[in-house]
Design a protein around this motif. Sequence first.
Motif, PDB file in Angstrom:
ATOM      1  N   GLY A 123       0.960  -1.170  -0.143  1.00  0.00           N
ATOM      2  CA  GLY A 123      -0.023   0.043   0.001  1.00  0.00           C
ATOM      3  C   GLY A 123       0.862   1.280   0.161  1.00  0.00           C
ATOM      4  N   ALA A 124       0.168   2.300   0.238  1.00  0.00           N
ATOM      5  CA  ALA A 124       1.065   3.592   0.589  1.00  0.00           C
ATOM      6  C   ALA A 124       0.518   4.494   1.566  1.00  0.00           C
ATOM      7  N   GLU A 125       1.248   5.380   1.994  1.00  0.00           N
ATOM      8  CA  GLU A 125       0.844   6.366   3.047  1.00  0.00           C
ATOM      9  C   GLU A 125      -0.368   7.173   2.620  1.00  0.00           C
ATOM     10  N   ARG A 126      -0.523   7.394   1.194  1.00  0.00           N
ATOM     11  CA  ARG A 126      -1.765   8.052   0.889  1.00  0.00           C
ATOM     12  C   ARG A 126      -2.457   7.373  -0.128  1.00  0.00           C
ATOM     13  N   ASP A 127      -3.585   7.615  -0.599  1.00  0.00           N
ATOM     14  CA  ASP A 127      -4.377   7.134  -1.893  1.00  0.00           C
ATOM     15  C   ASP A 127      -3.677   7.660  -2.826  1.00  0.00           C
ATOM     16  N   GLY A 128      -3.885   7.230  -4.313  1.00  0.00           N
ATOM     17  CA  GLY A 128      -3.544   7.902  -5.296  1.00  0.00           C
ATOM     18  C   GLY A 128      -4.503   7.849  -6.586  1.00  0.00           C
ATOM     19  N   PHE A 129      -3.907   7.822  -7.760  1.00  0.00           N
ATOM     20  CA  PHE A 129      -4.668   7.516  -8.765  1.00  0.00           C
ATOM     21  C   PHE A 129      -3.915   6.665  -9.960  1.00  0.00           C
ATOM     22  N   ILE A 130      -4.791   6.027 -10.596  1.00  0.00           N
ATOM     23  CA  ILE A 130      -4.345   5.346 -12.009  1.00  0.00           C
ATOM     24  C   ILE A 130      -4.881   6.146 -13.131  1.00  0.00           C
ATOM     25  N   GLY A 131      -4.134   6.697 -13.889  1.00  0.00           N
ATOM     26  CA  GLY A 131      -5.025   7.507 -14.722  1.00  0.00           C
ATOM     27  C   GLY A 131      -5.775   8.592 -14.188  1.00  0.00           C
ATOM     28  N   PRO A 132      -7.016   8.794 -14.371  1.00  0.00           N
ATOM     29  CA  PRO A 132      -7.985   9.707 -13.682  1.00  0.00           C
ATOM     30  C   PRO A 132      -8.580   8.911 -12.558  1.00  0.00           C
ATOM     31  N   LEU A 133      -8.462   7.613 -12.378  1.00  0.00           N
ATOM     32  CA  LEU A 133      -9.394   7.180 -11.463  1.00  0.00           C
ATOM     33  C   LEU A 133      -8.714   7.118 -10.183  1.00  0.00           C
TER      34      LEU A 133
END
Length: 290
Positions: A123-133
């Motif tokens: 995972g990661a410390e923050r949410d992200g994006f894949i393309g615009p999603l």
Amino acid sequence: MHGHTVADRVTKLTGREATRATALGGSHAWTAFRVELADGTPLFVKALPEAREDGFSGLFQTEALGLDWLGRPAESLVPDVVAWDSHTLVLSWVEERPPTPRAAEILGRRLADMHTAGAGFFGAERDGFIGPLPLDNTPTADWPRFYAERRLAPYLRRATDRGALTPVDARVVEKVIDSVEDLAGEPEPAARIHGDLWSGNVLWQEGDAVLVDPAAHGGHRETDLAMLALFGLPHLDRVRDSYNEVAPLAAGWRQRIALHQLHPLLVHVSLFGAAYRTTTMDAARAALRV
């Protein structure tokens, strides 16, 4: 979006006068530019319209921090992050060249160095994006659970909600989700992965390559390699061979390629509809045949 507006943004962000901005094309909600500074230095810029931030809050921050994180163990593998704010991302310019076998070998070794630097958790410390999603990066204890809950299930819901996959299709993908623990192979530590490593996010330079547009997180290293194969990377065999010299892949990795490709394919179905349905379902069935 006008070039002079982007040039003004870059001047303000960098403290260096930008004299020209040339649009390179749009992707999703943002536009890419080549910006030239007064001293002739070229920069690459991604820009959102001033009035457009709905759904994209944190987009460029996440990308900038992701590039920085990926570049720590292999600095030359990513472009330099020059500056960013909520509407603008400024990167060093990459002068692209045709791919060569030698550059592919260097890419493989640097990719192995990046992966084996580790991530600490899935995972990661923050949410992200894949393309615009949006991309849910909430950490989980192991990769099979992370992949099932954070990568497959959310995009299966998106794809079925828009009617791009049928209920029958969904049941096949649900079988993969239910079986991930058995399909995943031997456990591996969390790798520092790009997360959206299709061939278009590999920019070839003179003698090597750099990676752009990451969805960076702690994941499974086979995910990056499987995605390089999804849409065809030049000299992929050279990349894999040199990767294996540094960090040999676990037994059975070839049989798991379809499993790792299923997430990006579900993303494509979610974004572009039924045009990717057949490829997605072929991957789901192939994953179950392991």
